[in-house]
Write an enzyme that holds these catalytic residues in place. Structure first.
Site, short mmCIF file in Angstrom:
data_model
loop_
_atom_site.label_atom_id
_atom_site.label_comp_id
_atom_site.label_asym_id
_atom_site.label_seq_id
_atom_site.Cartn_x
_atom_site.Cartn_y
_atom_site.Cartn_z
CB CYS A 1 34.97 74.52 28.77
SG CYS A 1 34.05 72.89 29.14
CD GLU B 1 38.78 69.60 17.49
OE1 GLU B 1 38.96 68.78 16.47
OE2 GLU B 1 38.37 69.27 18.54
CE1 TYR C 1 42.10 70.41 27.97
CE2 TYR C 1 41.84 72.67 29.01
CZ TYR C 1 42.28 71.92 27.82
OH TYR C 1 42.23 72.26 26.71
CB THR D 1 37.14 73.89 20.89
OG1 THR D 1 38.47 73.26 20.92
CG2 THR D 1 35.80 72.83 21.19
CG HIS E 1 40.40 76.75 28.95
ND1 HIS E 1 38.98 76.30 28.72
CD2 HIS E 1 41.10 76.11 27.55
CE1 HIS E 1 38.85 75.53 27.78
NE2 HIS E 1 40.00 75.39 27.13
CD GLU F 1 40.99 69.90 24.08
OE1 GLU F 1 40.94 71.03 24.59
OE2 GLU F 1 40.63 68.90 24.93
CB CYS G 1 35.35 68.33 23.15
SG CYS G 1 35.39 69.83 23.46
CB CYS H 1 35.75 68.43 30.63
SG CYS H 1 37.04 68.96 29.60
#
Length: 517
Positions: free
Chosen positions: A116, A269, A308, A203, A304, A458, A112, A310
């Site tokens: 984002c 996180e 994902y 995050t 969002h 996540e 991550c 990503c």
């Protein structure tokens, strides 16, 4: 979209950030209150457990320099090129390029890269503040765009903070036994407001320059003091960070670079505690307009959930690792190995296809910002809640049991034991034993270790649990319309095709909308 170029100042850092190295230096000396493993962290940048997550964010700067067409865009606010993470999408093409950038960064970091949430918060607030002003005659949109222009000019990192700790889930924020279980306003002054509460699972929060706090759910009139959106410097007085543990995270403190699996990059996180933190009026973008909380949450999750995509970049790395270990084991030509790699690829591209389609089918909001397709964004995230687990399972299948029984790097480097490990953990004779171990550790890292946090758990709970996506899908699935289609073709209904076609609405209206050139 606002086309007027906004005058910006160079307040804050002495110069705009240009490179990943400059970004890392910008985080130094902020005197954050950070607790990790029961101790205060002196300088997060130099902490070996934190530094890999900082490196991942730094990559977002370097990519913008290496591939500006992919990772930057021209801002109508400043008139210059800005990092795409700070750009508000003004077309479906902008939305699509966000996804392409996200996939590439997933490929380059295997984890991550933490920006984002902030990007999606900025995009959501552009339209929500515009709509707020239209209803109430407020000035939130001007405040927001002025703030965004300053952030763009300095090339800063924005962290989004939405998830409250929530307490008793059966009660609204104002009904909680402890009012601080949701972030809320505790005091208003002519200059601004003070907030108290906590945000969980945040995050990249330490790696940001600013936080944007937002409500986490639909609110009622009694929850007015919880309807707050504002921008806060990460180093503002009254903020405490409690760093979250990640599986195998202490391997980064043990020396060497093999056992961590991905020694260079990781996610982050933390829980953020706000103790009467001040937000000046110019950084407040919603204050008490409780009915807009649900609007913001719905638009944010729409952005969002398709972000994902990503995970497909991370999936590309895991598929590559699985294929590599098959090569190193000498079984790459076995039909079942090829079949598993095909299945992993199929699942990965299924996620990407839904996310990119949500962006392609985006629609224009009144502010000029473009919102991804809600149905397809939720379908994308629902795939993400499931398919990475199967991709991970197949990767473990191809890796074999040695992935979780390997001796440590210290044994590999040991003068007595090392040669024995080299001998007995050899795969193909032309492949170095250390290379085989490194790939196995990477698979472990991504499916069980530190970066499994972002790729698996996540993926399940980020941007709402799977049931949240199912609720949104149910709202848009237009069952009555589909029943009418079936009845008409079966001769059950007298409705004509023309009448049914004229009933297109909600999701189907977007499906059949003309494509803009």
């Amino acid at each position: 979209m606002d086309q007027e170029v906004v005058a910006v100042s160079s307040a804050g850092l002495p110069n705009p950030i240009s490179t990943g190295a400059e970004y890392i230096e910008s985080l130094r000396g902020r005197r954050l209150t950070v607790y990790l493993m029961g101790k205060l962290v002196d300088e997060p940048v130099d902490n070996p457990m934190i530094r890999p997550s900082i490196n991942a964010v730094a990559k977002t700067y370097d990519l913008a320099n290496e591939n500006p067409a992919l990772a930057s865009a021209v801002s109508p606010l400043t008139g210059g090129n800005v990092n795409r993470f700070l750009h508000v999408s003004a077309s479906p093409a902008d939305l699509v390029m966000q996804n392409k950038m996200q996939r590439r960064l997933g490929q380059l970091t295997g984890t991550c890269f933490q920006r984002c949430v902030g990007m999606d918060a900025l995009n959501s607030l552009h339209s929500v503040t515009y709509d707020l002003d239209g209803k109430y005659g407020t000035h939130y949109h001007a405040r927001f765009t002025q703030f965004l222009a300053r952030v763009q000019a300095m090339n800063l990192v924005i962290g989004g903070a939405m998830t409250d700790v929530k307490g008793d889930r059966s009660r609204s924020p104002s009904q909680q036994s402890d009012p601080d279980l949701f972030l809320h306003i505790v005091r208003r002054t002519p200059e601004g407001i003070f907030v108290r509460g906590a945000k969980a699972h945040q995050t990249g929060c330490l790696n940001s320059h600013w936080l944007i706090v937002m409500p986490t759910m639909r609110l009622e009139a009694a929850d007015k003091d919880y309807a707050i959106v504002g921008a806060i410097p990460v180093d503002a007085p009254g903020i405490t960070y409690i760093y979250g543990r990640q599986s195998c995270d202490t391997r980064s403190t043990e020396g060497g670079d093999i056992d961590a699996g991905n020694a260079q990059f990781a996610g982050q996180e933390a829980m953020i505690i706000f103790e009467d933190v001040f937000i000046p009026n110019e950084h407040v973008f919603l204050d008490g307009e409780f009915e807009f909380a649900s609007t913001l949450v719905e638009r944010f999750t729409c952005y969002h959930r398709r972000s994902y995509v990503c995970k497909t970049g991370v999936g590309d790395v895991l598929i590559g690792a699985a294929a590599t270990i098959a090569d190193y084991n000498g079984v790459e030509r076995a039909s079942h190995i090829r079949d598993k790699l095909v299945e992993m690829t199929h699942l990965n591209e299924t996620i990407y296809g839904a996310g990119i389609a949500a962006s392609h089918q985006g629609t224009e909001m009144k502010s000029g910002a473009y919102l991804p397709d809600e149905m397809l964004a939720n379908v994308c995230k629902h795939h993400v809640a499931r398919l990475p687990y199967e991709i991970g399972r197949l990767a473990q299948d191809l890796a074999g049991g040695l992935m979780v029984t390997l001796p440590s790097e210290r044994e590999l480097r040991h003068e007595t034991i090392g040669p024995i490990i080299e001998k007995y953990l050899k795969g193909r004779p032309d492949i170095a034993t250390e290379d085989r171990i490194r790939i196995l550790r990477l698979v472990e890292n991504m499916t069980l270790g530190r970066n499994a946090v972002g790729y698996l758990t996540e993926s399940m709970h980020g941007a709402g649990s799977p049931q949240a996506q199912r609720i949104q899908i149910a709202r848009s699935m237009q069952i009555e319309f589909k029943k009418d289609l079936a009845k008409a073709l079966a001769g059950v209904s007298s409705a004509s095709s023309a009448e049914i076609e004229n009933d297109l609405s909600i999701y189907m209206a977007r499906v059949f909308a003309p494509i803009r050139n």
